[in-house]
Design a protein around this motif. Structure first.
Motif, short mmCIF file in Angstrom:
data_model
loop_
_atom_site.label_atom_id
_atom_site.label_comp_id
_atom_site.label_asym_id
_atom_site.label_seq_id
_atom_site.Cartn_x
_atom_site.Cartn_y
_atom_site.Cartn_z
N ASN A 40 46.24 62.43 32.77
CA ASN A 40 45.48 62.70 34.10
C ASN A 40 45.32 63.74 34.30
O ASN A 40 46.38 64.52 35.09
CB ASN A 40 46.67 61.82 35.27
CG ASN A 40 46.51 60.27 34.99
OD1 ASN A 40 45.65 60.04 34.81
ND2 ASN A 40 47.73 59.74 34.80
N THR A 193 43.27 63.31 41.30
CA THR A 193 44.57 63.42 40.27
C THR A 193 45.49 64.49 40.25
O THR A 193 45.01 65.62 39.87
CB THR A 193 44.03 63.01 38.85
OG1 THR A 193 43.30 61.74 38.70
CG2 THR A 193 45.39 62.94 37.96
N ARG A 285 47.84 56.90 40.26
CA ARG A 285 47.07 55.59 40.03
C ARG A 285 45.66 55.33 40.59
O ARG A 285 45.17 54.44 40.36
CB ARG A 285 48.05 54.60 40.61
CG ARG A 285 49.57 54.51 39.94
CD ARG A 285 50.28 53.59 40.68
NE ARG A 285 50.01 52.09 40.73
CZ ARG A 285 50.61 51.10 41.01
NH1 ARG A 285 51.63 51.37 41.81
NH2 ARG A 285 50.08 49.97 40.75
N ARG A 288 43.85 51.13 44.78
CA ARG A 288 43.79 49.68 44.49
C ARG A 288 43.63 49.01 45.85
O ARG A 288 43.84 49.55 46.86
CB ARG A 288 45.07 49.61 43.82
CG ARG A 288 46.33 49.64 44.56
CD ARG A 288 47.45 49.50 43.62
NE ARG A 288 48.95 49.39 44.47
CZ ARG A 288 49.53 50.36 44.82
NH1 ARG A 288 48.98 51.56 44.18
NH2 ARG A 288 50.52 50.26 45.58
#
Length: 308
Positions: A40, A193, A285, A288
């Motif tokens: 990342n 990120t 992550r 989401r």
């Protein structure tokens, strides 16, 4: 008469030079491979989609560039400027400074928009403040009759009076993509990120509140909530229910604008989690969906949690 090197010595020198060049190239290759191979790498990406939900355009930038782009957008919408104005401002900053707040330029030009103190734009200290410099740009753009209907190069040139007015045109697609995300029209379109380094320590929620007010004005946070939440690691930013829908299940544009601003600030302000509607962003992550956790995500507020 100068001596000439023997053939054997010249051969050794050539072999040494070739070996050095090979080692240098190998070191550069390994450095690139290490950086690109990291899981990342710190960066931000904006993704645009076509009408069928397929990716149509992406733009990648550094974390610092994302902070500046989000600030430019926030200052514009807070002044009531339309998305087209934000696109013009972002294209201008992309051309003038590549969205970097630089302290040098042609003659006395400074900052994101390369504005000149000698031409009445402000003091050097003011022009190095992205909030101030963006505000100055919008003030001048608002004085251009019909700027929203003009070609971007014409509108930008009326403000900047650049020696290369056509240079703004090449940045319009990227600026339009950024503006769509940062003004909230495209939901969950910006993903950053941030660095996973822990040396910077925990985040400071009070600093998040300060920067929110600087970018969006005092009305972004109710005074009572701002004063009474000093000990909390989470900043809850109310979203007006009357905000215009963004097209994503009726989610308000204002909410996504605030959420994207927080994601862009994730490195600078040590933000680890942002939640809005049924979406959650977490450092490392990305975005989401969390439809089952209605108590944690709703359309009434954007929740910004700093790193602990």
């Amino acid at each position: 008469m100068p001596r000439t090197a023997s053939p054997a010595r010249r051969s050794r020198l050539i072999r040494c030079a070739v070996a050095f060049a090979v080692l240098t190239a190998l070191a550069g290759y390994l450095a690139v491979q290490y950086d690109s191979g990291s899981k990342n790498p710190p960066r931000c990406v904006v993704v645009g989609s076509d009408g069928d939900g397929r990716t149509s355009h992406t733009y990648e930038m550094s974390l610092a560039q994302a902070v500046n782009a989000a600030t430019i957008s926030a200052v514009g919408t807070t002044r009531g400027m339309p998305e087209r104005a934000v696109t013009i401002a972002l294209a201008t900053a992309l051309q003038e400074s590549t969205l970097r707040n630089i302290d040098y330029g042609d003659r006395d030009s400074l900052g994101l928009f390369q504005q000149r103190p000698s031409q009445g734009w402000g003091t050097p200290a003011q022009l190095m403040d992205p909030v101030y410099s963006a505000g100055e740009f919008y003030d001048h753009l608002a004085e251009v009759p019909g700027y929203s209907r003009l070609p971007l190069t014409v509108a930008a040139q009326r403000v900047q009076r650049s020696g290369f007015p056509q240079a703004y045109a090449k940045h319009e697609p990227d600026a339009a993509l950024l503006a769509a995300a940062l003004t909230g029209r495209e939901p969950a379109a910006l993903n950053c990120t941030p660095s996973t380094a822990t040396a910077d320590g925990p985040g400071d929620a009070s600093r998040v509140r300060t920067e929110l007010v600087r970018a969006f004005g005092e009305d972004v946070l109710p005074a009572a909530k701002a004063a009474g939440a000093s000990a909390s690691a989470t900043v809850s930013v109310p979203v007006p229910v009357a905000a215009a829908p963004s097209g994503d299940e009726g989610a308000p544009r204002r909410g996504w604008e605030l959420a994207h601003w927080a994601v862009a600030q994730s490195e600078a302000l040590r933000i680890g989690r942002v939640s809005y509607a049924d979406r959650v962003w977490e450092a490392g992550r990305g975005w989401r969906t969390e439809r089952a956790k209605g108590m944690e995500t709703d359309a009434a507020s954007v929740r910004i949690r700093v790193v602990q």
